[in-house]
Design an enzyme around this catalytic site. Structure first.
Site, PDB file in Angstrom:
ATOM      1  N   SER A  87     120.473  23.471  -4.811  1.00 20.75           N
ATOM      2  CA  SER A  87     120.491  24.643  -5.709  1.00 20.75           C
ATOM      3  C   SER A  87     121.491  25.676  -5.192  1.00 20.75           C
ATOM      4  O   SER A  87     122.069  26.436  -5.961  1.00 20.75           O
ATOM      5  CB  SER A  87     119.109  25.278  -5.786  1.00 20.75           C
ATOM      6  OG  SER A  87     118.161  24.308  -6.165  1.00 20.75           O
ATOM      7  N   LEU A 130     123.521  17.282  -3.312  1.00 24.38           N
ATOM      8  CA  LEU A 130     123.166  18.267  -4.334  1.00 24.38           C
ATOM      9  C   LEU A 130     122.175  19.283  -3.764  1.00 24.38           C
ATOM     10  O   LEU A 130     121.278  18.929  -3.008  1.00 24.38           O
ATOM     11  CB  LEU A 130     122.554  17.572  -5.555  1.00 24.38           C
ATOM     12  CG  LEU A 130     123.443  16.557  -6.272  1.00 24.38           C
ATOM     13  CD1 LEU A 130     122.807  16.107  -7.584  1.00 24.38           C
ATOM     14  CD2 LEU A 130     124.833  17.144  -6.560  1.00 24.38           C
ATOM     15  N   GLN A 133     115.063  13.725   1.189  1.00 17.56           N
ATOM     16  CA  GLN A 133     115.626  13.492   2.535  1.00 17.56           C
ATOM     17  C   GLN A 133     116.603  14.587   2.948  1.00 17.56           C
ATOM     18  O   GLN A 133     116.833  14.811   4.119  1.00 17.56           O
ATOM     19  CB  GLN A 133     116.336  12.128   2.580  1.00 17.56           C
ATOM     20  CG  GLN A 133     116.843  11.777   3.973  1.00 17.56           C
ATOM     21  CD  GLN A 133     117.822  10.630   3.970  1.00 17.56           C
ATOM     22  OE1 GLN A 133     117.649   9.676   3.211  1.00 17.56           O
ATOM     23  NE2 GLN A 133     118.852  10.707   4.798  1.00 17.56           N
ATOM     24  N   LYS A 134     117.195  15.277   1.969  1.00 26.86           N
ATOM     25  CA  LYS A 134     118.169  16.303   2.345  1.00 26.86           C
ATOM     26  C   LYS A 134     117.534  17.305   3.317  1.00 26.86           C
ATOM     27  O   LYS A 134     118.163  17.741   4.262  1.00 26.86           O
ATOM     28  CB  LYS A 134     118.713  17.032   1.114  1.00 26.86           C
ATOM     29  CG  LYS A 134     119.842  17.997   1.501  1.00 26.86           C
ATOM     30  CD  LYS A 134     120.566  18.546   0.321  1.00 26.86           C
ATOM     31  CE  LYS A 134     119.721  19.519  -0.452  1.00 26.86           C
ATOM     32  NZ  LYS A 134     119.399  20.757   0.313  1.00 26.86           N
ATOM     33  N   GLY A 151     119.068  16.171  -8.080  1.00 29.67           N
ATOM     34  CA  GLY A 151     118.289  15.840  -6.879  1.00 29.67           C
ATOM     35  C   GLY A 151     116.795  15.979  -7.155  1.00 29.67           C
ATOM     36  O   GLY A 151     115.994  15.090  -6.863  1.00 29.67           O
ATOM     37  N   HIS A 152     116.413  17.129  -7.739  1.00 31.02           N
ATOM     38  CA  HIS A 152     114.991  17.331  -8.070  1.00 31.02           C
ATOM     39  C   HIS A 152     114.524  16.295  -9.094  1.00 31.02           C
ATOM     40  O   HIS A 152     113.414  15.776  -9.012  1.00 31.02           O
ATOM     41  CB  HIS A 152     114.774  18.718  -8.680  1.00 31.02           C
ATOM     42  CG  HIS A 152     115.090  19.861  -7.768  1.00 31.02           C
ATOM     43  ND1 HIS A 152     116.218  20.635  -7.920  1.00 31.02           N
ATOM     44  CD2 HIS A 152     114.438  20.353  -6.697  1.00 31.02           C
ATOM     45  CE1 HIS A 152     116.229  21.569  -6.986  1.00 31.02           C
ATOM     46  NE2 HIS A 152     115.165  21.423  -6.225  1.00 31.02           N
ATOM     47  N   LEU A 174     116.551  23.582 -10.906  1.00 31.01           N
ATOM     48  CA  LEU A 174     116.480  22.125 -10.779  1.00 31.01           C
ATOM     49  C   LEU A 174     117.821  21.466 -11.095  1.00 31.01           C
ATOM     50  O   LEU A 174     118.503  21.829 -12.049  1.00 31.01           O
ATOM     51  CB  LEU A 174     115.408  21.571 -11.725  1.00 31.01           C
ATOM     52  CG  LEU A 174     113.994  22.136 -11.539  1.00 31.01           C
ATOM     53  CD1 LEU A 174     113.017  21.445 -12.490  1.00 31.01           C
ATOM     54  CD2 LEU A 174     113.506  22.015 -10.109  1.00 31.01           C
ATOM     55  N   HIS A 175     118.166  20.486 -10.241  1.00 34.76           N
ATOM     56  CA  HIS A 175     119.379  19.691 -10.457  1.00 34.76           C
ATOM     57  C   HIS A 175     118.988  18.229 -10.369  1.00 34.76           C
ATOM     58  O   HIS A 175     117.800  17.901 -10.175  1.00 34.76           O
ATOM     59  CB  HIS A 175     120.451  20.072  -9.425  1.00 34.76           C
ATOM     60  CG  HIS A 175     119.938  20.089  -8.015  1.00 34.76           C
ATOM     61  ND1 HIS A 175     119.574  18.944  -7.342  1.00 34.76           N
ATOM     62  CD2 HIS A 175     119.685  21.128  -7.155  1.00 34.76           C
ATOM     63  CE1 HIS A 175     119.153  19.251  -6.135  1.00 34.76           C
ATOM     64  NE2 HIS A 175     119.198  20.573  -5.992  1.00 34.76           N
TER      65      HIS A 175
END
Ligand code: PAF
Length: 282
Positions: free
Chosen positions: A186, A184, A148-149, A36-37, A33-34
């Site tokens: 993983s 971002l 959305q990525k 973004g998550h 997880l970063h």
């Protein structure tokens, strides 16, 4: 925060919240997880009372030569991040908890996976729909948040929700970016220092094309060709860089007033596959 591997246990815990009238928000992830998550979790909190996250590196969405074995797995750190964000339940099953040894049923995707990532990753979206369908049945959320990525994933999952009549609201969270614009992911962990310097090039190419489209360019094919060559000169290996119709996910040559498009790119930098996109409404 409670962490479950077993389907029966996680279902039992969610049922309790539901019987108290709580709205369940779901954030499916493959872990590592970063920010973004975490932004997906924060958005889910705006739409629900109780947040359930799943952490599962889904073998079904990796091709035979892809990075399933090396995909980052950081369960302890992930659980701490979920707890800090106020997640109530984490579902972190093992493969055997969710898949039978032998599977007889598959979900097929038609047309929507022909281009973009589906074009170069055979079986990818079938694997995603298989696990997302299972997770939706296990968790029974009221609302689920995707990023959305992975815009093609969002569009295909939305279609599945419609066609399979899942009673789930889907929410799309905007792309979280590093200060230099890199989306971002993983997989950014795979980038060497040198590649990490070059990586925002994909974002910059898309930004440039987006700006040109917004200022009136209706047939961006030459622009895209030029951006591809520039990226290749920097060391990218382009998978695709194009404008797609937002609904059909087919490439579009001539853009029209009132149209909804996805300007998207995927490119390899060494062993890292980067993706990024912009939504364009004319
Ligand atoms: O977007 C992801 O991380 C994965 O595709 C998902 C939705 C968790 C399914 O494995």
């Amino acid at each position: 925060m409670d962490v479950y591997k077993s389907i029966d246990e996680v279902r039992g815990a969610i049922k309790k919240f539901k019987s108290d009238g709580k709205r369940i928000g779901f954030v499916p992830t493959m872990g590592a997880l970063h920010e973004g998550h975490l932004s997906l979790i924060r958005l889910a909190k705006k739409h629900a009372d109780v947040i359930v996250a799943s952490i599962f590196v889904n073998p079904e969405q990796f091709g035979p030569n892809e990075d399933f074995d090396s995909y980052p797995r950081e369960l302890e750190a992930d659980l701490n991040k979920c707890e800090d964000e106020g997640v109530a339940i984490v579902f972190a099953p093992n493969r055997d908890d969710v898949y039978d040894k032998k599977k007889y049923i598959r979900i097929e995707v038609d047309e929507l996976n022909r281009h973009m990532c589906g074009g170069s990753r055979p079986g990818f979206f079938e694997g995603i729909l298989l696990i997302v369908n299972k997770l939706f049945n296990i968790i029974s959320p009221d609302v689920a948040v995707f990023g959305q990525k992975d815009i093609q994933q969002f569009q295909i999952v939305s279609q599945m929700v419609r066609e399979f009549n899942h009673d789930i609201e889907l929410v799309m969270a905007p792309i979280e970016r590093a200060n230099d614009g890199l989306a971002l992911s993983s997989r950014n962990k795979y980038l060497s220092d040198e590649e990490r310097e070059i990586a925002p090039g994909l974002y910059r190419a898309l930004t440039y094309v987006e700006r040109q489209i917004k200022s009136g360019v209706e047939t961006p094919s030459l622009l895209l060709k030029h951006q591809k060559s520039e990226l290749e000169a920097k060391g990218f290996k382009i998978d695709y860089l194009n404008v797609f119709d937002k609904k059909t996910l087919r490439p579009v040559n001539a853009l029209k007033e009132g149209g909804e498009y996805i300007l998207a790119g995927a490119a390899w930098l060494g062993k890292t596959r980067l993706i990024d996109n912009f939504l364009i409404e004319l």
